[in-house]
Design an enzyme around this catalytic site. Structure first.
Site, short mmCIF file in Angstrom:
data_model
loop_
_atom_site.label_atom_id
_atom_site.label_comp_id
_atom_site.label_asym_id
_atom_site.label_seq_id
_atom_site.Cartn_x
_atom_site.Cartn_y
_atom_site.Cartn_z
N CYS A 226 48.81 70.71 79.14
CA CYS A 226 48.88 72.16 80.71
C CYS A 226 49.76 72.65 80.34
CB CYS A 226 49.07 71.73 82.34
SG CYS A 226 50.54 70.10 82.38
N GLU B 109 49.30 69.83 90.42
CA GLU B 109 50.54 70.98 89.56
C GLU B 109 48.98 71.03 88.67
OE1 GLU B 109 50.71 71.41 86.10
OE2 GLU B 109 50.79 68.95 85.83
#
Length: 513
Positions: free
Chosen positions: A300, A266
């Site tokens: 993110c 991720e």
């Protein structure tokens, strides 16, 4: 401030900080070990130092995890779920203290720190339910008197490499699911946030100890990039789950693939919100501003780009500029402030460099950025959230900058907007603000967003644990947290049972002796 943080550390049972045993190994020795200092970006003060693990400590830890796995996999999944339920209850009891520590050590707002602990609680609840639903499928065999089905087994050791921006939540997403699936975990947190990791390890260790679970089911190892490299190359760890930059993820992926291991990645995001001419502009403003400045742009899923329809562009930008004028920047533990600091001065340097690159490439700043100075900003980590008008093909716009820099891009047609949104290397989160049903459905269709997360009338950040979290392209393709993400932590096995008195072969093959 320092006295209150010291009191919180004691409540979290982190007392002998300078001799903190990062591996949990009883024979850990600080001799020859380097010290990792935890420096708060809030005020620049050293909270404590933690000894970094050495290679021999790593080997001790792996052996301890290996010895614990046969026991843990034999515990029925609902019983494992019960222990995770107790962990969730312990997190509820420690929510204020742990959330405050997250805020002080990492620099995010207190509300976000508390929200991160709530994510941990939520994933524990999810894992408890999952403990009774780790199901496979049954299939009809083509052969008479045969039964065919599939089942799932734990992998063994799961390595978790987490980043500073969510110092505890992302670990819990992985650990709670890995544990309930029957795995043992080895966690390498960011060396920038070691204390929150030690606090979490202490909480789960107390739960396991009270339930007579042997050491080695939950393991913490604090160190620099060399520890991550050891984990990535280690054949004894079937799965590495890594969260961080695309550069780091590529390095992990190569090392794990070289040994034919599994990786769950991720990585970075370059997230956009499309502001349609049919959008509710006031609601869109909230999503855009929080997405851009929440966690000081260090998520993110932070909003990096706003792609705005030409008919509402000027009106929306005017609202945006006024909203930025009202932002309060300062100590994140003061709940009157909207924006806290960047993680460290290296992050500040990257922020300032990105601003200069944007200007050099032709960007026009409608809200100027810069470093904030003065007694309230003594850590040197506080910066101004800024906004620039750009072209999507600027190299700096194609890059993920972990800072509160928001790029504005104008569009004419929705197809053009979707193309602009997708035309970056990353593919994590995306959103459209529109009250037009056709636009919403097109955005969510196969012709729309190419991201792992696509939202309508909410921003790019703030995902719930019930859905699988992750993205495509340079975001890595991994999925954590909800939905069926649990399968990543298990191995699939197909079983066929013959209860006949003959042995027919598949595909009608004849093999007579």
């Amino acid at each position: 401030m320092q006295n209150s943080i010291t009191a919180i550390l004691k409540k979290l049972k982190i007392q002998d900080l300078n001799a903190a045993c990062s591996t949990g190994a009883e024979d850990f020795s600080s001799a020859g070990a380097s010290v990792i200092d935890s420096i708060s970006p809030v005020d620049g003060r050293r909270i404590a130092g933690v000894y970094a693990a050495k290679v021999q400590d790593y080997d001790i830890l792996i052996k301890k995890a290996q010895s614990a796995f046969p026991y843990w996999r034999s515990v029925p999944a609902p019983k494992r779920g019960e222990l995770i339920r107790q962990f969730g209850d312990a997190l509820r009891a420690h929510k204020d203290n742990l959330g405050t520590l997250v805020s002080y050590e990492m620099g995010k707002s207190l509300q976000e720190g508390l929200g991160e602990v709530q994510e941990m609680i939520d994933i524990c609840d999810f894992a408890v339910g999952l403990s009774r639903q780790l199901h496979g499928l049954t299939m009809h065999s083509e052969r008479p008197d045969h039964r065919m089905y599939e089942q799932w087994h734990p992998l063994g050791l799961v390595g978790i490499i987490s980043a500073f921006n969510f110092p505890v939540a992302v670990w819990s997403w992985n650990a709670a699911l890995a544990w309930v699936c029957g795995n043992v975990c080895i966690w390498k947190p960011s060396e920038k946030t070691p204390l929150t990791a030690i606090a979490c390890q202490q909480i789960i260790s107390d739960i396991f100890k009270a339930n007579d679970v042997p050491e080695g089911v939950s393991n913490l190892i604090i160190g620099g990039p060399e520890i991550g490299e050891l984990m990535s190359k280690d054949n004894r760890i079937p799965l590495i789950s890594a969260t961080g930059s695309t550069r780091m993820g590529k390095s992990v992926a190569v090392a794990v693939a070289a040994r034919l291991g599994k990786s769950l990645l991720e990585l970075g995001g370059n997230n956009a919100i499309i502001i349609s001419e049919h959008a509710d502009l006031d609601m869109s403003l909230i999503g855009a501003v929080f997405g851009a400045v929440g966690t000081a742009g260090q998520r993110c899923t932070s909003t990096r780009r706003l792609i705005i329809h030409e008919q509402v562009y000027d009106r929306f930008v005017s609202k945006l500029v006024k909203a930025y004028e009202q932002l309060r920047i300062g100590n994140p533990l003061d709940q009157h402030n909207h924006v806290g600091p960047l993680i460290d001065q290296a992050a500040v340097a990257l922020y300032l460099d990105s601003i200069e690159k944007c200007k050099a490439q032709g960007g026009h700043f409608v809200v100027e950025g810069g470093l904030l100075e003065g007694e309230a900003y003594s850590s040197g980590c506080y910066v101004k959230p800024c906004i620039a008008e750009v072209s999507n093909d600027f190299s700096i716009v194609q890059h993920e900058t972990f800072a509160p820099i928001l790029y504005l891009i104008k569009y004419k047609t929705l197809e053009e907007a979707i193309a602009l949104q997708n035309n970056v290397p990353q593919g994590l989160s995306s959103a459209i603000m529109t009250l037009n049903l056709r636009e919403a459905e097109l955005f969510l269709s196969a012709k729309g967003s190419d991201c792992g997360i696509a939202n309508v009338n909410i921003g790019t950040s703030g995902a719930e644990i019930g859905g699988a979290f992750g993205g495509e392209k340079e975001t890595g393709g991994g999925r954590e947290s909800g939905s069926d993400a649990w399968r990543a932590y298990m191995r699939r096995q197909t079983n066929t049972i013959n209860y006949a008195d003959t042995l027919p072969l598949a595909q009608g093959i004849k093999f007579d002796l």
